[in-house]
Design a protein around this motif. Structure first.
Motif, PDB file in Angstrom:
ATOM      1  N   MET A   1       0.830  -1.206   0.000  1.00 16.99           N
ATOM      2  CA  MET A   1       0.000   0.000   0.000  1.00 16.99           C
ATOM      3  C   MET A   1       0.864   1.256   0.000  1.00 16.99           C
ATOM      4  SD  MET A   1      -3.025  -1.089  -0.285  1.00 16.99           S
ATOM      5  CE  MET A   1      -4.113  -2.479   0.033  1.00 16.99           C
ATOM      6  N   GLN A   2       1.984   1.238   0.736  1.00 17.71           N
ATOM      7  CA  GLN A   2       2.917   2.361   0.688  1.00 17.71           C
ATOM      8  C   GLN A   2       3.446   2.547  -0.733  1.00 17.71           C
ATOM      9  OE1 GLN A   2       5.505   4.263   2.944  1.00 17.71           O
ATOM     10  NE2 GLN A   2       3.643   4.680   4.112  1.00 17.71           N
ATOM     11  N   ALA A   3       3.832   1.437  -1.351  1.00 14.92           N
ATOM     12  CA  ALA A   3       4.402   1.508  -2.702  1.00 14.92           C
ATOM     13  C   ALA A   3       3.385   2.023  -3.711  1.00 14.92           C
ATOM     14  CB  ALA A   3       4.922   0.138  -3.116  1.00 14.92           C
TER      15      ALA A   3
ATOM     16  N   LEU B   1      12.265  -1.043  -6.869  1.00 16.77           N
ATOM     17  CA  LEU B   1      13.054  -1.689  -5.819  1.00 16.77           C
ATOM     18  C   LEU B   1      14.010  -0.692  -5.167  1.00 16.77           C
ATOM     19  CD1 LEU B   1      13.974  -4.217  -4.264  1.00 16.77           C
ATOM     20  CD2 LEU B   1      15.581  -4.672  -6.147  1.00 16.77           C
ATOM     21  N   ASP B   2      14.656   0.140  -5.974  1.00 20.29           N
ATOM     22  CA  ASP B   2      15.583   1.131  -5.429  1.00 20.29           C
ATOM     23  C   ASP B   2      14.856   2.107  -4.503  1.00 20.29           C
ATOM     24  OD1 ASP B   2      18.204   2.686  -5.484  1.00 20.29           O
ATOM     25  OD2 ASP B   2      16.817   4.188  -6.254  1.00 20.29           O
ATOM     26  N   VAL B   3      13.688   2.581  -4.909  1.00 19.06           N
ATOM     27  CA  VAL B   3      12.917   3.503  -4.075  1.00 19.06           C
ATOM     28  C   VAL B   3      12.474   2.828  -2.785  1.00 19.06           C
ATOM     29  CG1 VAL B   3      10.712   4.732  -3.912  1.00 19.06           C
ATOM     30  CG2 VAL B   3      12.138   4.998  -5.947  1.00 19.06           C
TER      31      VAL B   3
ATOM     32  N   LEU C   1      11.116  -8.039  -0.235  1.00 17.89           N
ATOM     33  CA  LEU C   1      11.100  -6.846  -1.076  1.00 17.89           C
ATOM     34  C   LEU C   1      10.743  -7.193  -2.521  1.00 17.89           C
ATOM     35  CD1 LEU C   1      14.079  -4.570   0.040  1.00 17.89           C
ATOM     36  CD2 LEU C   1      11.674  -3.921  -0.175  1.00 17.89           C
ATOM     37  N   GLY C   2      11.261  -8.303  -2.983  1.00 23.07           N
ATOM     38  CA  GLY C   2      10.931  -8.744  -4.332  1.00 23.07           C
ATOM     39  C   GLY C   2       9.446  -9.032  -4.482  1.00 23.07           C
ATOM     40  N   ARG C   3       8.848  -9.662  -3.461  1.00 24.43           N
ATOM     41  CA  ARG C   3       7.407  -9.941  -3.499  1.00 24.43           C
ATOM     42  C   ARG C   3       6.606  -8.636  -3.506  1.00 24.43           C
ATOM     43  NH1 ARG C   3       8.668 -13.488   0.754  1.00 24.43           N
ATOM     44  NH2 ARG C   3       7.567 -12.115   2.222  1.00 24.43           N
TER      45      ARG C   3
END
Length: 336
Positions: free
Chosen positions: A105-107, A175-177, A152-154
């Protein structure tokens, strides 16, 4: 200025326990999935403080976000756009693990803000931009364990799957962010350590280094300013946990202050990529107990909480007889 871990913050004058040190509005604030029903997604008001189990105003599109009023729902529309609404609905119904859903949700909000070029008045740090601010301002850390890297990948995969194709970022960019955001998140906690929300800051809050016995604490309970009509989240404060001498470094704890040395060491290495060398980490067994006693003396004593540290309601030369307020539940009691 520069400190042992790179940038750092130092006291320019003597600071009394309980003083407000910094005030800032998070760039992104999203309510925890377990708390979403009774916390307003705009102003983070708790329905239970008004005798309600949950807020009645719920987004009909996604069913994910709740609001305390029609006014908050209207104000939040600047950010809860059709893109974000559809993506949150898709993610919420996709069977994503509870451990991952809050970060998804953050992403989604980070990507949504970038799509609308949403900006936030962070306070003293000025107006800050959307997702690009993470890359410009924050240092990222790749987790050391395969388990966390896989998580993180998931999260990246689930976020991109939830978004419409036209709004998707390259996986490596997202991923970097998220690596930058991940290690600069503040958890907004409620009574008894309840997970209320995740807040990511890119102004000044991310400049404070870590100490296992901190002199600064994040106040999750007392909102410094209300949410703004343009969709901005409420402001939060960092407060002095103890008297701080002029010139001393200001430090918060990146771990739970109640954890033992091994737990703290593992958490810091895994999520932040360093081994702590603070005074508490160099302490022997008896000195560690003294540190615990100091922190336990500030631990909330109110029924239904017991987790948050406390700061004086007003500054004083002595804590004796001074009301204390818990930074988790907001409750007050008098110091011994």
């Amino acid at each position: 200025r520069a400190g042992g871990g790179g940038l750092a913050c130092f006291a320019s004058r003597r600071i009394r326990a309980g003083e407000t040190i910094l005030v800032e509005r998070p760039l992104v604030l999203t309510v925890s999935h377990e708390a979403r029903g009774h916390y307003c997604a705009h102003c983070i008001a708790d329905s239970r403080k008004r005798g309600l189990r949950a807020w009645e105003h719920r987004c009909e599109g996604c069913g994910v976000v709740f609001y305390c009023s029609a006014d908050c729902a209207a104000a939040a529309a600047a950010r809860h756009t059709e893109l974000e609404c559809a993506a949150m609905a898709h993610a919420d119904r996709a069977g994503i693990d509870d451990e991952d859903i809050d970060f998804v949700m953050q992403a989604i909000r980070i990507v949504g803000d970038a799509a609308t070029r949403f900006t936030t008045d962070a306070g003293p740090a000025g107006v800050v931009g959307h997702g690009r601010s993470y890359a410009e301002r924050l240092v990222g850390v790749t987790p050391s364990s395969r388990e966390s890297r896989d998580a993180l990948g998931r999260i990246v995969a689930a976020t991109l799957k939830a978004l419409p194709e036209a709004a998707r970022w390259a996986p490596a960019v997202l991923l970097d962010v998220l690596e930058r955001s991940w290690c600069n998140l503040y958890g907004v906690s409620g009574a008894d350590g309840e997970d209320v929300a995740c807040a990511s800051f890119v102004g000044f809050f991310h400049l404070l280094n870590h100490a296992c016995c901190p002199n600064v604490v994040f106040d999750a309970a007392r909102r410094v300013a209300p949410a703004t009509p343009d969709g901005g989240a409420p402001c939060f404060a960092l407060r002095a946990l103890e008297d701080i001498a002029e010139g001393a470094e200001l430090c918060i704890s990146y771990t739970s202050s109640a954890d033992g040395p091994a737990q703290r060491r593992e958490h810091l290495r895994e999520h932040y990529g360093f081994s702590c060398a603070c005074a508490r980490c160099g302490a022997d067994e008896m000195e560690e107990l003294d540190f615990l006693d100091r922190l336990d003396a500030l631990r909330c004593t109110l029924d239904g909480c017991g987790s948050g540290l406390s700061v004086p309601v007003r500054t004083s030369t002595s804590l004796a007889g001074t009301p204390l307020v818990c930074v988790h539940c907001g409750g007050e009691w008098e110091a011994d």
